[in-house]
Motif scaffolding. Structure first.
Motif, mmCIF file in Angstrom:
data_model
loop_
_atom_site.group_PDB
_atom_site.id
_atom_site.type_symbol
_atom_site.label_atom_id
_atom_site.label_comp_id
_atom_site.label_asym_id
_atom_site.label_seq_id
_atom_site.Cartn_x
_atom_site.Cartn_y
_atom_site.Cartn_z
ATOM 1 N N ALA A 1 25.419 36.528 31.061
ATOM 2 C CA ALA A 1 24.244 36.548 31.487
ATOM 3 C C ALA A 1 23.736 37.821 32.325
ATOM 4 O O ALA A 1 24.311 38.073 33.319
ATOM 5 C CB ALA A 1 23.576 35.257 32.076
ATOM 6 N N TYR A 2 22.504 38.355 32.201
ATOM 7 C CA TYR A 2 22.064 39.564 32.650
ATOM 8 C C TYR A 2 20.394 39.416 32.671
ATOM 9 O O TYR A 2 20.160 39.693 31.669
ATOM 10 C CB TYR A 2 22.423 40.937 32.019
ATOM 11 C CG TYR A 2 21.867 41.967 33.186
ATOM 12 C CD1 TYR A 2 22.113 42.270 34.562
ATOM 13 C CD2 TYR A 2 20.730 42.864 32.517
ATOM 14 C CE1 TYR A 2 21.734 43.123 35.291
ATOM 15 C CE2 TYR A 2 20.218 43.707 33.082
ATOM 16 C CZ TYR A 2 20.557 43.942 34.489
ATOM 17 O OH TYR A 2 20.027 45.007 35.402
ATOM 18 N N ASP A 3 19.896 39.123 33.900
ATOM 19 C CA ASP A 3 18.330 38.787 33.831
ATOM 20 C C ASP A 3 17.909 37.754 32.772
ATOM 21 O O ASP A 3 16.959 38.154 31.994
ATOM 22 C CB ASP A 3 17.677 40.304 33.679
ATOM 23 C CG ASP A 3 17.997 41.009 34.963
ATOM 24 O OD1 ASP A 3 18.367 40.718 35.986
ATOM 25 O OD2 ASP A 3 17.394 42.295 34.802
ATOM 26 N N ASP B 1 27.348 35.976 35.756
ATOM 27 C CA ASP B 1 26.195 36.807 35.868
ATOM 28 C C ASP B 1 26.888 37.925 36.147
ATOM 29 O O ASP B 1 27.372 38.277 37.113
ATOM 30 C CB ASP B 1 25.499 36.202 37.016
ATOM 31 C CG ASP B 1 24.324 36.945 37.600
ATOM 32 O OD1 ASP B 1 23.453 37.532 36.604
ATOM 33 O OD2 ASP B 1 24.339 37.103 38.783
ATOM 34 N N ASP B 2 26.152 39.017 35.412
ATOM 35 C CA ASP B 2 26.406 40.444 35.571
ATOM 36 C C ASP B 2 25.627 40.929 36.564
ATOM 37 O O ASP B 2 25.007 42.251 36.125
ATOM 38 C CB ASP B 2 26.437 41.293 34.003
ATOM 39 C CG ASP B 2 27.032 42.505 34.079
ATOM 40 O OD1 ASP B 2 28.045 42.835 34.744
ATOM 41 O OD2 ASP B 2 26.652 43.373 33.389
ATOM 42 N N ARG B 3 25.413 40.682 37.464
ATOM 43 C CA ARG B 3 24.807 40.933 38.790
ATOM 44 C C ARG B 3 23.336 41.321 38.369
ATOM 45 O O ARG B 3 22.877 42.390 38.431
ATOM 46 C CB ARG B 3 25.393 42.488 39.266
ATOM 47 C CG ARG B 3 24.836 42.764 40.895
ATOM 48 C CD ARG B 3 25.477 41.695 41.606
ATOM 49 N NE ARG B 3 25.199 42.079 42.950
ATOM 50 C CZ ARG B 3 25.699 41.090 44.084
ATOM 51 N NH1 ARG B 3 26.394 40.513 43.850
ATOM 52 N NH2 ARG B 3 24.963 41.390 45.268
ATOM 53 N N SER B 4 22.575 40.263 37.929
ATOM 54 C CA SER B 4 21.121 40.129 37.694
ATOM 55 C C SER B 4 20.329 40.569 38.638
ATOM 56 O O SER B 4 20.626 40.447 39.961
ATOM 57 C CB SER B 4 20.781 38.805 36.997
ATOM 58 O OG SER B 4 21.618 38.511 35.886
ATOM 59 N N ARG B 5 19.175 40.941 38.504
ATOM 60 C CA ARG B 5 18.052 41.529 39.304
ATOM 61 C C ARG B 5 17.262 40.371 39.423
ATOM 62 O O ARG B 5 16.386 40.428 40.439
ATOM 63 C CB ARG B 5 17.506 42.748 38.815
ATOM 64 C CG ARG B 5 18.140 44.051 38.466
ATOM 65 C CD ARG B 5 17.554 44.943 37.747
ATOM 66 N NE ARG B 5 17.281 44.376 36.322
ATOM 67 C CZ ARG B 5 16.671 45.161 35.509
ATOM 68 N NH1 ARG B 5 16.509 46.266 35.771
ATOM 69 N NH2 ARG B 5 16.284 44.617 34.440
ATOM 70 N N ASP B 6 17.302 39.349 38.655
ATOM 71 C CA ASP B 6 16.086 38.124 38.766
ATOM 72 C C ASP B 6 16.852 36.878 39.530
ATOM 73 O O ASP B 6 17.874 37.087 40.152
ATOM 74 C CB ASP B 6 15.461 37.826 37.561
ATOM 75 C CG ASP B 6 16.614 37.522 36.298
ATOM 76 O OD1 ASP B 6 17.678 37.376 36.957
ATOM 77 O OD2 ASP B 6 16.081 37.352 35.341
ATOM 78 N N GLY C 1 29.975 43.571 27.454
ATOM 79 C CA GLY C 1 31.229 43.452 27.243
ATOM 80 C C GLY C 1 32.302 42.946 28.417
ATOM 81 O O GLY C 1 33.262 42.217 28.243
ATOM 82 N N ALA C 2 32.150 43.448 29.551
ATOM 83 C CA ALA C 2 32.804 43.207 30.808
ATOM 84 C C ALA C 2 32.754 41.861 31.060
ATOM 85 O O ALA C 2 33.624 40.989 31.695
ATOM 86 C CB ALA C 2 32.592 44.132 31.797
ATOM 87 N N ALA C 3 31.413 41.291 31.152
ATOM 88 C CA ALA C 3 31.051 39.859 31.481
ATOM 89 C C ALA C 3 31.919 38.799 30.475
ATOM 90 O O ALA C 3 32.549 38.039 31.041
ATOM 91 C CB ALA C 3 29.864 39.573 31.348
ATOM 92 N N ALA D 1 25.617 33.436 24.323
ATOM 93 C CA ALA D 1 24.791 34.344 25.030
ATOM 94 C C ALA D 1 23.673 33.669 26.029
ATOM 95 O O ALA D 1 23.494 32.603 25.593
ATOM 96 C CB ALA D 1 23.888 35.532 24.421
ATOM 97 N N GLY D 2 23.479 34.163 27.236
ATOM 98 C CA GLY D 2 22.539 33.443 28.194
ATOM 99 C C GLY D 2 21.187 33.508 27.959
ATOM 100 O O GLY D 2 20.434 32.926 28.414
ATOM 101 N N ASP D 3 20.721 33.935 26.697
ATOM 102 C CA ASP D 3 19.406 34.043 26.364
ATOM 103 C C ASP D 3 18.888 33.071 25.172
ATOM 104 O O ASP D 3 17.755 32.933 24.901
ATOM 105 C CB ASP D 3 19.207 35.440 25.858
ATOM 106 C CG ASP D 3 19.927 35.822 24.596
ATOM 107 O OD1 ASP D 3 20.665 35.006 24.066
ATOM 108 O OD2 ASP D 3 19.976 36.989 23.979
#
Length: 339
Positions: free
Chosen positions: A13-15, A38-43, A92-94, A114-116
């Motif tokens: 998941a990212y944002d 969490d791939d260091r999300s901004r939200d 890919g890293a996540a 996927a997180g979406d």
């Protein structure tokens, strides 16, 4: 468990605030462990993951205490495992992070959702079955096999996906596998042990790279028809950089795969045919330049000879590449499982 195998699911998941929580809620009960990365999300994605994980883990513990939860082994006391990268590293890293945790936990089959929310959990058994039944080491979804499925995909994605399917078939060696951009997939522990997860491409080209690495390792891949599902989520792919980046990636993966499966030093006919074909096409391009220069200098004799050489080399190069592709199709057919 599913079919007598422990099942894990990686949720990169990212944002994805507003989506990832629902994904965690809808993962089927037979899944033993969920790795929400969490791939260091901004939200607020990380907060949503941890809040939902706390509640779901508490509920799962209560169900075990009442004896009503039989799908999950008691060893997996914490069903939802929140993981957060220290910096943004790519989808890919996540996924690779989740895979490593699944291997460490001894999970038999690990899927990716996927997180979406684009991956319908109702189709997860279709991906698990080829692996649980021993038919494949890696199973991936394909949204392009059915006209009804294709109709659900936006036209710009459909065209781009069709092009990348062709390029990835050449690069990966799986000539009957389609929709390589579909990340809805499942993989066996045996396959994860055979792959170098540290070397898999970090960003959005990871499914293409992973397919080529599976082929280099001699792994069986199943293509599973699964419809597309699109909602209110927005893609974070920047296509202006994505297309050239993935194209360059496919060239590298193609060369690396050939070097591993068909070592040139052993004079394998596939690698020889590809090399000679590429050399001939390169020579054709050079002769074409000579022809253009000959016309400009009015050296019609030399220009005609150069044009003839260019045409001959182009035909020879195309024939050699076609021969290599045909040999590959035959050699890789046992590694392809069509459902």
């Amino acid at each position: 468990m599913y079919g007598g195998r422990t099942i894990g699911v990686v949720v990169p998941a990212y944002d994805e605030a507003g989506f990832v929580g629902e994904v965690l809620e809808t993962i089927p009960d037979y899944v033993d462990r969920v790795y929400a990365v969490d791939d260091r999300s901004r939200d607020r994605t990380w907060l949503e993951i941890t809040d939902r994980a706390t509640r779901l883990n508490r509920d799962a513990a209560a169900d075990r205490g009442r004896g009503t939860l039989v799908a999950n082994d008691a060893a997996f006391g914490r069903r939802i495992v929140p993981i957060r990268h220290e910096r943004n590293r790519g989808v890919g890293a996540a996924i690779a992070t989740g895979y490593r945790r699944a291997v460490a936990d001894g999970i038999d089959v690990t899927a990716v959702m996927a997180g979406d929310g684009q991956m319908d959990p109702a189709y997860l058994p279709a991906l698990l079955d080829p692996i649980v039944d021993g038919e494949a080491d890696y199973a991936k979804g394909n949204r392009l096999t059915d006209g009804v499925y294709r109709a659900e995909m936006p036209r710009f994605r459909l065209v781009g996906n069709a092009i990348l399917t062709l390029l990835t078939r050449v690069a990966s060696g799986y000539w009957r596998i389609g929709d390589p951009q579909n990340g809805y997939a499942a993989i066996s522990r045996r396959a994860l042990d055979a792959l170098d997860l540290d070397a898999v491409y970090d960003r959005y080209g990871y499914p293409n790279d992973l397919l080529a690495r599976c082929n280099a390792a001699g792994l069986r891949v199943a293509d599973v028809p699964i419809p597309a599902r699109y909602g209110d989520e927005e893609s974070s792919i920047a296509y202006a950089t994505y297309v050239p980046t993935v194209s360059a990636l496919l060239v590298r993966t193609f060369v690396r795969r050939l070097a591993r499966r068909y070592p040139f030093r052993k004079r394998h006919p596939v690698s020889l045919s590809y090399a000679l074909g590429a050399f001939a096409l390169g020579g054709s391009a050079l002769e074409g330049v000579r022809w253009v220069l000959g016309r400009r200098s009015r050296a019609s004799g030399r220009g005609s000879v150069a044009l003839g050489r260019a045409a001959f080399l182009a035909i020879a190069g195309t024939a050699l590449l076609a021969l290599a592709a045909r040999l590959e199709k035959r050699l890789n057919a046992p590694l392809e499982v069509l459902r």
